[in-house]
Design an enzyme around this catalytic site. Structure first.
Site, PDB file in Angstrom:
ATOM      1  N   SER A  17      -5.886   2.906   4.566  1.00  0.00           N
ATOM      2  CA  SER A  17      -5.295   2.399   3.328  1.00  0.00           C
ATOM      3  C   SER A  17      -6.335   1.629   2.518  1.00  0.00           C
ATOM      4  O   SER A  17      -6.060   0.568   1.949  1.00  0.00           O
ATOM      5  CB  SER A  17      -4.092   1.506   3.644  1.00  0.00           C
ATOM      6  OG  SER A  17      -3.242   1.406   2.537  1.00  0.00           O
ATOM      7  N   LYS A  23       0.139   3.854  -2.596  1.00  0.00           N
ATOM      8  CA  LYS A  23      -0.855   4.934  -2.496  1.00  0.00           C
ATOM      9  C   LYS A  23      -0.231   6.304  -2.271  1.00  0.00           C
ATOM     10  O   LYS A  23      -0.929   7.318  -2.385  1.00  0.00           O
ATOM     11  CB  LYS A  23      -1.863   4.596  -1.403  1.00  0.00           C
ATOM     12  CG  LYS A  23      -2.654   3.323  -1.702  1.00  0.00           C
ATOM     13  CD  LYS A  23      -3.675   3.015  -0.614  1.00  0.00           C
ATOM     14  CE  LYS A  23      -4.499   1.774  -0.956  1.00  0.00           C
ATOM     15  NZ  LYS A  23      -3.892   0.524  -0.533  1.00  0.00           N
ATOM     16  N   SER A  65       0.795  -1.234   0.000  1.00  0.00           N
ATOM     17  CA  SER A  65       0.000   0.000   0.000  1.00  0.00           C
ATOM     18  C   SER A  65       0.826   1.282   0.000  1.00  0.00           C
ATOM     19  O   SER A  65       0.265   2.374  -0.101  1.00  0.00           O
ATOM     20  CB  SER A  65      -0.943   0.019   1.204  1.00  0.00           C
ATOM     21  OG  SER A  65      -2.058  -0.811   0.955  1.00  0.00           O
TER      22      SER A  65
END
Length: 386
Positions: free
Chosen positions: A120, A63, A60
């Site tokens: 997330s 991101k 993640s």
């Protein structure tokens, strides 16, 4: 000749040894993360690295690039926190970490930013990607284009979530680069540093999703500016974090940690060593009046000179401001009008006669031109008074 070659070989070994010594007290072998890096956020100087160019799945931490693209669009005015979007079936069906959005429900940008930054959330990430670019594919292309623009030469994004894909790879070094770029904006800082919040989801907004930030450093690291965690079975535990103490800002990235405890401990270890051994010496802060300069034909005879960036030097912690010299070189015969966005000189930083940096200088404000007749009358009157 043999003696000369032996001495030369010894010197080469010594130079190699000196170069390979860590910048400070951490040995690469002492870290349990597979890859790590610590950089100065102002100039990108690498202070420590361990296999920092090895391509690895980022989970993640992906991101961060999505948040960067969102921040750029907010900066340009294309996107606002209040704007609403409709969640697609595809976004609602994303697996992994999520806030359980329903297909065809509406949400605003702020709620999506909270969900992406704190939990997330993959469904919120896909919903924002489709909102920004019309499709996930369009957003992924924008992410890769931005990566190339930033010089992230070992990065290839395949999705916006970080869910496992064989070709979805980046490096600790490239992550540090995009983290540094995100620092230019402050649109997501509040959410990255919020420990708990909630959003309401569903077509009727009748389901409260409590958000607890995945970055536990929020509660126990002094000076933290933000960070992004990541985990998949393939990527293991990952973290990119930024902290500032006094005038020094550092970015630490660790990838491939076996436990969440290891990733937080190793990021703290890197940041602590960095702050203990290095600092930014700031001679003039961005926007501060540095000197005054004269101008011909202006409505004022003088104006304040400023820098649009900090005039600083990143150095070892035992250095002092007194060890350096600054020279201000202002263009000669400046004549109004002057534009506050056009450089009129430089500040040149020296140490022991060596140039360490040059910083452009600007008028603090636009300097307007005085009418020629009025200018000469004013000067004549001043001369008479004198």
């Amino acid at each position: 000749m043999k003696k000369f070659l032996a001495v030369l070989f010894f010197l080469v070994l010594m130079v190699t040894y000196v170069i390979s010594v860590p910048v400070y007290g951490i040995e690469a072998e002492s870290l349990q993360s597979r890859s790590a890096i610590l950089i100065n956020a102002d100039d990108g100087r690498v202070l420590f690295e361990k296999s920092s160019n090895d391509k690895m799945p980022p989970a993640s931490i992906t991101k961060i690039m999505l948040l960067l693209l969102i921040s750029e669009k907010m900066e340009s005015g294309e996107v606002t926190l209040e704007q609403e979007l409709t969640v697609s079936e595809y976004a609602a069906g994303m697996g992994g970490s999520q806030i359980y959005l329903e297909a065809y429900e509406t949400q605003n940008v702020e709620s999506m930013l909270k969900a992406i930054s704190m939990r997330s959330a993959n469904d919120a990430s896909v919903a924002m990607a489709e909102f920004l670019y019309g499709s996930v594919e369009g957003c992924v292309k924008a992410m890769n284009d931005k990566a190339k623009e930033l010089g992230m030469s070992n990065t290839n994004f395949v999705n916006v979530t970080g869910l496992p894909e064989p070709e979805h790879l980046t490096t600790a070094n490239d992550i540090a680069i995009m983290t540094k770029e995100l620092l230019k904006y402050n649109y997501v800082n509040e959410y990255l540093l919020t420990w708990m919040d909630s959003v309401y989801v569903g077509k009727e907004k009748d389901s409260e999703q409590v958000l607890v930030n995945t970055n536990r450093l929020i509660n126990n690291y002094d000076g933290l500016l933000g960070g992004k965690t990541g985990f998949t079975n393939e990527a293991k535990y990952c973290l990119s974090a930024t902290a500032r103490r006094n005038d020094t800002t550092l970015i630490a990235v660790v990838l491939g940690c076996d436990t969440t405890k290891i990733r937080f401990n190793e990021v703290q270890k890197l940041l602590n060593e960095g702050f203990a051994n290095y600092k930014n010496l700031v001679f003039h802060k961005k926007g501060d009046s540095i000197i005054t300069s004269s101008v011909f034909c202006g409505k004022t005879d003088t104006f304040n000179v400023v820098s649009k960036e900090n005039v600083y030097y990143f150095t070892e912690s035992n250095c002092k401001v007194e060890d350096f010299n600054l020279e201000y070189v202002i263009d000669k015969n400046l004549k109004a009008p002057l534009d506050k966005d056009v450089s009129i000189g430089k500040a040149i930083l020296y140490k022991e006669g060596q140039v360490l940096g040059e910083y452009n200088l600007y008028p603090e404000k636009n300097v307007e031109k005085e009418g020629l007749i009025k200018f000469y009358l004013k000067n004549t009157l001043e001369n008479i008074i004198k």
